[in-house]
Design a protein around this motif. Structure first.
Motif, short mmCIF file in Angstrom:
data_model
loop_
_atom_site.label_atom_id
_atom_site.label_comp_id
_atom_site.label_asym_id
_atom_site.label_seq_id
_atom_site.Cartn_x
_atom_site.Cartn_y
_atom_site.Cartn_z
N UNK A 6 44.41 74.78 12.26
CA UNK A 6 43.41 74.05 12.92
C UNK A 6 43.92 72.71 13.01
N UNK A 7 43.94 72.31 14.02
CA UNK A 7 44.31 70.79 14.22
C UNK A 7 43.23 70.22 15.04
N UNK A 8 42.96 69.19 14.19
CA UNK A 8 41.54 68.24 14.67
C UNK A 8 40.67 69.02 15.38
N UNK A 9 40.33 70.26 14.70
CA UNK A 9 39.24 70.99 15.13
C UNK A 9 39.34 72.32 16.39
N UNK A 10 40.82 72.24 16.68
CA UNK A 10 41.12 73.31 17.58
C UNK A 10 42.43 74.13 17.04
N UNK A 11 42.31 75.28 17.52
CA UNK A 11 43.23 76.36 17.04
C UNK A 11 44.68 75.83 17.59
N UNK A 55 49.80 79.43 7.38
CA UNK A 55 48.74 79.85 8.14
C UNK A 55 47.30 79.56 7.49
N UNK A 56 46.43 79.18 8.33
CA UNK A 56 45.16 78.72 8.17
C UNK A 56 44.72 77.24 7.78
N UNK A 57 46.02 76.61 7.63
CA UNK A 57 45.80 75.27 7.03
C UNK A 57 44.99 74.34 8.26
N UNK A 58 43.97 73.47 7.66
CA UNK A 58 43.28 72.79 8.51
C UNK A 58 43.70 71.37 8.39
#
Length: 68
Positions: A6-11, A55-58
């Motif tokens: 998730x990069x700045x709230x987007x997948x 995988x799954x990092x925010x």
């Protein structure tokens, strides 16, 4: 095979061997003017090249912009 973060709230899809410095570079950002938070922790710029994405990092990225 890729991973999803998730990069700045987007997948966002990334290569499974992507380091944080490569992600910042791929976004066209200057590392010295960028703050990165990974899973709630602020990462020191000197460590960008040491941090592998999982995988799954925010990831939250903030870029400083000067002006007046």
């Amino acid at each position: 095979m890729g991973i999803w973060i998730t990069l700045n709230g987007k997948r966002h899809e990334a290569d499974e061997s992507t380091r944080l410095d490569a992600l910042v570079d791929s976004l066209g950002l200057e590392q010295e003017h960028t703050v990165v938070e990974r899973n709630g922790d602020i990462i020191e710029r000197t460590r960008f090249g040491d941090i592998m994405l999982h995988d799954g990092d925010a990831i939250e990225i903030v870029r400083f912009v000067g002006g007046g």
